[in-house]
Scaffold this motif. Structure first.
Motif, PDB file in Angstrom:
ATOM      1  N   PHE A  94       0.809  -1.150   0.030  1.00 35.71           N
ATOM      2  CA  PHE A  94      -0.002   0.097   0.225  1.00 35.71           C
ATOM      3  C   PHE A  94       1.144   1.248  -0.019  1.00 35.71           C
ATOM      4  O   PHE A  94       2.020   1.269   0.498  1.00 35.71           O
ATOM      5  CB  PHE A  94      -0.871  -0.075   1.267  1.00 35.71           C
ATOM      6  N   CYS A  95       0.455   2.379  -0.445  1.00 37.84           N
ATOM      7  CA  CYS A  95       1.067   3.556  -0.416  1.00 37.84           C
ATOM      8  C   CYS A  95       0.214   4.431   0.338  1.00 37.84           C
ATOM      9  O   CYS A  95      -1.210   4.612   0.364  1.00 37.84           O
ATOM     10  CB  CYS A  95       1.357   4.227  -1.616  1.00 37.84           C
ATOM     11  N   ALA A  96       0.835   5.509   1.213  1.00 41.43           N
ATOM     12  CA  ALA A  96       0.117   6.520   1.824  1.00 41.43           C
ATOM     13  C   ALA A  96      -0.590   7.539   0.930  1.00 41.43           C
ATOM     14  O   ALA A  96       0.381   8.034   0.043  1.00 41.43           O
ATOM     15  CB  ALA A  96       1.064   7.263   3.026  1.00 41.43           C
ATOM     16  N   VAL A  97      -1.756   7.608   0.906  1.00 40.92           N
ATOM     17  CA  VAL A  97      -2.450   8.896   0.089  1.00 40.92           C
ATOM     18  C   VAL A  97      -2.955   9.919   0.878  1.00 40.92           C
ATOM     19  O   VAL A  97      -3.271  10.811   0.082  1.00 40.92           O
ATOM     20  CB  VAL A  97      -3.467   7.805  -0.955  1.00 40.92           C
ATOM     21  N   ARG A 103      -4.980  10.236  11.405  1.00 39.72           N
ATOM     22  CA  ARG A 103      -5.736   9.475  10.427  1.00 39.72           C
ATOM     23  C   ARG A 103      -4.594   9.280   9.298  1.00 39.72           C
ATOM     24  O   ARG A 103      -3.885   9.980   8.925  1.00 39.72           O
ATOM     25  CB  ARG A 103      -6.753  10.183   9.965  1.00 39.72           C
ATOM     26  N   ALA A 104      -4.774   8.003   8.655  1.00 37.22           N
ATOM     27  CA  ALA A 104      -3.770   7.670   7.650  1.00 37.22           C
ATOM     28  C   ALA A 104      -4.597   6.812   6.873  1.00 37.22           C
ATOM     29  O   ALA A 104      -5.297   5.756   7.638  1.00 37.22           O
ATOM     30  CB  ALA A 104      -2.585   6.821   8.218  1.00 37.22           C
ATOM     31  N   VAL A 105      -4.429   7.086   5.444  1.00 36.49           N
ATOM     32  CA  VAL A 105      -5.037   6.239   4.440  1.00 36.49           C
ATOM     33  C   VAL A 105      -4.018   5.619   3.553  1.00 36.49           C
ATOM     34  O   VAL A 105      -3.295   6.546   3.060  1.00 36.49           O
ATOM     35  CB  VAL A 105      -6.261   7.053   3.915  1.00 36.49           C
ATOM     36  N   PHE A 106      -4.184   4.338   3.113  1.00 36.96           N
ATOM     37  CA  PHE A 106      -3.175   3.806   2.435  1.00 36.96           C
ATOM     38  C   PHE A 106      -3.944   3.174   1.307  1.00 36.96           C
ATOM     39  O   PHE A 106      -5.051   2.397   1.724  1.00 36.96           O
ATOM     40  CB  PHE A 106      -2.305   2.766   3.104  1.00 36.96           C
ATOM     41  N   TYR A 107      -3.333   3.181  -0.023  1.00 28.42           N
ATOM     42  CA  TYR A 107      -4.134   2.505  -1.018  1.00 28.42           C
ATOM     43  C   TYR A 107      -3.230   1.538  -1.692  1.00 28.42           C
ATOM     44  O   TYR A 107      -2.172   1.479  -1.697  1.00 28.42           O
ATOM     45  CB  TYR A 107      -4.198   3.595  -2.296  1.00 28.42           C
ATOM     46  N   ARG A 108      -4.115   0.112  -1.815  1.00 29.41           N
ATOM     47  CA  ARG A 108      -3.516  -0.948  -2.288  1.00 29.41           C
ATOM     48  C   ARG A 108      -2.885  -0.943  -3.780  1.00 29.41           C
ATOM     49  O   ARG A 108      -3.527  -0.261  -4.606  1.00 29.41           O
ATOM     50  CB  ARG A 108      -4.321  -2.168  -2.264  1.00 29.41           C
ATOM     51  N   LEU A 119      -7.136   2.067   6.275  1.00 31.53           N
ATOM     52  CA  LEU A 119      -7.154   3.495   7.281  1.00 31.53           C
ATOM     53  C   LEU A 119      -6.975   2.864   8.772  1.00 31.53           C
ATOM     54  O   LEU A 119      -7.359   1.930   9.365  1.00 31.53           O
ATOM     55  CB  LEU A 119      -8.725   3.868   7.188  1.00 31.53           C
ATOM     56  N   TYR A 120      -6.437   3.907   9.309  1.00 35.20           N
ATOM     57  CA  TYR A 120      -5.993   4.013  10.711  1.00 35.20           C
ATOM     58  C   TYR A 120      -6.330   4.988  11.118  1.00 35.20           C
ATOM     59  O   TYR A 120      -6.031   6.198  10.591  1.00 35.20           O
ATOM     60  CB  TYR A 120      -4.336   3.808  10.947  1.00 35.20           C
ATOM     61  N   GLU A 121      -7.241   5.040  12.077  1.00 33.89           N
ATOM     62  CA  GLU A 121      -7.628   6.327  13.006  1.00 33.89           C
ATOM     63  C   GLU A 121      -7.532   6.404  14.422  1.00 33.89           C
ATOM     64  O   GLU A 121      -7.639   5.323  15.043  1.00 33.89           O
ATOM     65  CB  GLU A 121      -9.241   6.567  12.768  1.00 33.89           C
ATOM     66  N   THR A 127      -7.291   4.917  22.062  1.00 34.68           N
ATOM     67  CA  THR A 127      -8.334   4.304  21.120  1.00 34.68           C
ATOM     68  C   THR A 127      -7.735   4.306  19.635  1.00 34.68           C
ATOM     69  O   THR A 127      -7.263   5.398  18.936  1.00 34.68           O
ATOM     70  CB  THR A 127      -9.587   4.523  20.819  1.00 34.68           C
ATOM     71  N   LEU A 128      -7.525   3.157  18.849  1.00 35.12           N
ATOM     72  CA  LEU A 128      -7.138   3.185  17.548  1.00 35.12           C
ATOM     73  C   LEU A 128      -8.300   2.222  16.665  1.00 35.12           C
ATOM     74  O   LEU A 128      -8.550   1.207  17.120  1.00 35.12           O
ATOM     75  CB  LEU A 128      -5.937   2.324  17.492  1.00 35.12           C
ATOM     76  N   HIS A 129      -8.461   2.794  15.520  1.00 38.73           N
ATOM     77  CA  HIS A 129      -9.498   2.147  14.625  1.00 38.73           C
ATOM     78  C   HIS A 129      -8.694   1.387  13.417  1.00 38.73           C
ATOM     79  O   HIS A 129      -7.952   2.534  12.960  1.00 38.73           O
ATOM     80  CB  HIS A 129     -10.687   2.834  14.424  1.00 38.73           C
ATOM     81  N   SER A 130      -8.919   0.592  12.979  1.00 39.64           N
ATOM     82  CA  SER A 130      -8.436   0.224  11.402  1.00 39.64           C
ATOM     83  C   SER A 130      -9.270  -0.651  10.703  1.00 39.64           C
ATOM     84  O   SER A 130     -10.078  -1.310  11.339  1.00 39.64           O
ATOM     85  CB  SER A 130      -7.066  -0.664  11.667  1.00 39.64           C
ATOM     86  N   TYR A 131      -9.378  -0.359   9.712  1.00 39.60           N
ATOM     87  CA  TYR A 131     -10.317  -1.187   8.653  1.00 39.60           C
ATOM     88  C   TYR A 131      -9.896  -0.642   7.075  1.00 39.60           C
ATOM     89  O   TYR A 131      -9.089  -0.066   6.816  1.00 39.60           O
ATOM     90  CB  TYR A 131     -11.819  -0.554   8.905  1.00 39.60           C
ATOM     91  N   PHE A 132     -10.494  -1.775   6.321  1.00 40.95           N
ATOM     92  CA  PHE A 132     -10.353  -1.584   4.924  1.00 40.95           C
ATOM     93  C   PHE A 132     -11.703  -1.114   4.240  1.00 40.95           C
ATOM     94  O   PHE A 132     -12.888  -1.391   4.765  1.00 40.95           O
ATOM     95  CB  PHE A 132     -10.284  -3.059   4.209  1.00 40.95           C
ATOM     96  N   ALA A 133     -11.370  -0.127   3.273  1.00 41.12           N
ATOM     97  CA  ALA A 133     -12.623   0.248   2.648  1.00 41.12           C
ATOM     98  C   ALA A 133     -12.325   0.141   1.158  1.00 41.12           C
ATOM     99  O   ALA A 133     -11.374  -0.061   0.558  1.00 41.12           O
ATOM    100  CB  ALA A 133     -13.057   1.869   2.850  1.00 41.12           C
TER     101      ALA A 133
END
Length: 152
Positions: A94-97, A103-108, A119-121, A127-133
């Protein structure tokens, strides 16, 4: 139009220092842990562990590196016994976009697969959230990994 950017954003690895630490959570009855080193020498290292029915289900070794094209996140998955999912020379990349203070958003980076973002938030203290969109799909609350910071 994609839901998130697809072009790499130039940023310093230190922009992700809020990710540093030990995080623990649950997915249903399963336990999940994620650990991140502090950024140093162009590298952050992470580990992920998923425990199901009190036994390791799988683990991940993760790196984020500072490269000329931007911040690159790589994941290698392993079954118990360190049996890799990906081929020896391969990883999920993934690359950071999009980077914000918490908050960090990475694109595969895989042209053969549909658009996918990771995404990491860190939106609330401890508290940390991570998930795929994925393009065109809603992220259900139960699809998010929610962690609380803990001390080792």
């Amino acid at each position: 139009m994609p839901i998130y950017p697809t072009q790499a954003q130039q940023a310093s690895l230190e922009a992700l220092s809020w990710l540093t630490g030990a995080w623990r959570g649950h997915k249903g009855l399963d336990e999940i842990d994620e650990y991140w080193s502090y950024p140093a020498h162009g590298l952050m290292m992470g580990m992920f562990r998923w425990v199901r029915e009190e036994k390791p289900w799988f683990t991940e070794h993760v790196t984020i590196t500072q490269e000329p094209e931007g911040l690159i996140l790589r994941i290698k998955h392993f079954n118990p016994g360190l049996v890799g999912w990906e081929e020896k020379e391969e990883s999920v990349k993934f690359c950071a976009v999009e980077l914000e203070p918490a908050r960090a958003v990475f694109y595969r980076l895989n042209p053969d697969k549909p658009d996918l973002w990771m995404l990491y938030e860190h939106l609330e203290p401890g508290t940390l959230h991570s998930y795929f969109a994925q393009e065109g799909k809603e992220v259900a609350p139960e699809d998010k990994f929610v962690y609380r910071r803990f001390s080792l």
